[in-house]
Design a protein around this motif. Structure first.
Motif, PDB file in Angstrom:
ATOM      1  N   ASN A   9      30.151  29.100 -30.326  1.00  0.00           N
ATOM      2  CA  ASN A   9      31.196  28.075 -30.274  1.00  0.00           C
ATOM      3  C   ASN A   9      32.360  28.640 -29.464  1.00  0.00           C
ATOM      4  O   ASN A   9      32.291  29.774 -28.982  1.00  0.00           O
ATOM      5  CB  ASN A   9      31.617  27.644 -31.683  1.00  0.00           C
ATOM      6  N   GLY A  10      33.388  27.866 -29.307  1.00  0.00           N
ATOM      7  CA  GLY A  10      34.527  28.290 -28.504  1.00  0.00           C
ATOM      8  C   GLY A  10      35.155  29.587 -28.983  1.00  0.00           C
ATOM      9  O   GLY A  10      35.575  30.414 -28.171  1.00  0.00           O
ATOM     10  N   LYS A  65      41.934  28.292 -13.912  1.00  0.00           N
ATOM     11  CA  LYS A  65      42.634  27.177 -14.566  1.00  0.00           C
ATOM     12  C   LYS A  65      44.144  27.395 -14.525  1.00  0.00           C
ATOM     13  O   LYS A  65      44.853  27.251 -15.520  1.00  0.00           O
ATOM     14  CB  LYS A  65      42.158  26.982 -16.010  1.00  0.00           C
ATOM     15  N   VAL A 135      28.156  24.811 -20.809  1.00  0.00           N
ATOM     16  CA  VAL A 135      29.447  24.605 -21.480  1.00  0.00           C
ATOM     17  C   VAL A 135      30.567  24.563 -20.447  1.00  0.00           C
ATOM     18  O   VAL A 135      31.469  23.711 -20.517  1.00  0.00           O
ATOM     19  CB  VAL A 135      29.695  25.697 -22.543  1.00  0.00           C
ATOM     20  N   THR A 136      30.508  25.457 -19.462  1.00  0.00           N
ATOM     21  CA  THR A 136      31.525  25.475 -18.404  1.00  0.00           C
ATOM     22  C   THR A 136      31.510  24.174 -17.612  1.00  0.00           C
ATOM     23  O   THR A 136      32.571  23.589 -17.341  1.00  0.00           O
ATOM     24  CB  THR A 136      31.301  26.681 -17.468  1.00  0.00           C
ATOM     25  N   ARG A 138      30.505  21.248 -18.581  1.00  0.00           N
ATOM     26  CA  ARG A 138      31.021  20.160 -19.424  1.00  0.00           C
ATOM     27  C   ARG A 138      32.533  20.249 -19.593  1.00  0.00           C
ATOM     28  O   ARG A 138      33.223  19.223 -19.557  1.00  0.00           O
ATOM     29  CB  ARG A 138      30.324  20.177 -20.782  1.00  0.00           C
ATOM     30  N   ALA A 139      33.043  21.449 -19.778  1.00  0.00           N
ATOM     31  CA  ALA A 139      34.492  21.615 -19.910  1.00  0.00           C
ATOM     32  C   ALA A 139      35.188  21.216 -18.611  1.00  0.00           C
ATOM     33  O   ALA A 139      36.236  20.542 -18.641  1.00  0.00           O
ATOM     34  CB  ALA A 139      34.832  23.064 -20.295  1.00  0.00           C
ATOM     35  N   ASN A 140      34.630  21.620 -17.476  1.00  0.00           N
ATOM     36  CA  ASN A 140      35.227  21.237 -16.196  1.00  0.00           C
ATOM     37  C   ASN A 140      35.198  19.718 -16.001  1.00  0.00           C
ATOM     38  O   ASN A 140      36.149  19.139 -15.459  1.00  0.00           O
ATOM     39  CB  ASN A 140      34.528  21.946 -15.036  1.00  0.00           C
ATOM     40  N   GLU A 142      35.345  17.524 -18.439  1.00  0.00           N
ATOM     41  CA  GLU A 142      36.405  17.031 -19.321  1.00  0.00           C
ATOM     42  C   GLU A 142      37.779  17.185 -18.645  1.00  0.00           C
ATOM     43  O   GLU A 142      38.599  16.267 -18.698  1.00  0.00           O
ATOM     44  CB  GLU A 142      36.402  17.784 -20.649  1.00  0.00           C
ATOM     45  N   LEU A 143      38.009  18.323 -18.028  1.00  0.00           N
ATOM     46  CA  LEU A 143      39.284  18.547 -17.340  1.00  0.00           C
ATOM     47  C   LEU A 143      39.466  17.583 -16.184  1.00  0.00           C
ATOM     48  O   LEU A 143      40.592  17.126 -15.927  1.00  0.00           O
ATOM     49  CB  LEU A 143      39.371  19.989 -16.848  1.00  0.00           C
TER      50      LEU A 143
END
Length: 146
Positions: A9-10, A65, A135-136, A138-140, A142-143
């Motif tokens: 997880n994170g 980021k 995960v990276t 998906r996070a990107n 989202e950003l």
């Protein structure tokens, strides 16, 4: 007492990142450079030693980021330190000193990675790589929506 392996997880990812980065920071401290500078040197090196300034700034923004002004400040610092040269206003190149610095950082990072990843089966590393890449991504994404 029984210990269990935590699910990824994170928090687990973050703890691994910060612990390994703290080890790398010891190498960076010996060279007088910082993490963002090391990333910038890697980008230029990975592009054959010369890259468009805007591309370098964009890569720093995306990878670290950070905002564009912080990325430009990193490039300006490296230029002032004579690690990068600006043959034209639009392009930057590694100087011999910058190349040597990057090779020192790369070698130190490789030694650290060899110790940290020693004994972990290749298939486990491959699985972790696939999961963390997803995960990276998906996070990107989202950003990008934010």
């Amino acid at each position: 007492m029984t210990t269990t392996t935590p699910l990824v997880n994170g928090q687990v990812i973050g703890l691994a990142h910060y612990a390994s980065r703290a080890v790398l920071e010891t190498v960076l401290a010996r060279t007088g450079s910082d993490f963002s500078q090391s990333v910038a040197l890697r980008v230029v090196s990975d592009n054959g030693g010369t890259v468009d300034r805007d591309r370098l700034v964009s890569r720093l923004v995306g990878a670290l980021k950070i905002d564009e002004s912080a990325a430009r400040e990193t490039v300006d610092e490296l230029t002032a330190l004579k690690q990068l040269d600006a043959p034209t206003p639009e392009r930057v190149s590694l100087t011999e000193s910058g190349r040597e610095l990057f090779e020192t950082i790369r070698a130190g990072g490789s030694e650290i990675a060899a110790r940290l990843y020693a004994g972990i089966p290749a298939e486990d590393l491959a699985i972790a790589g696939r999961v963390l890449t997803l995960v990276t991504e998906r996070a990107n994404a989202e950003l990008a929506k934010a």
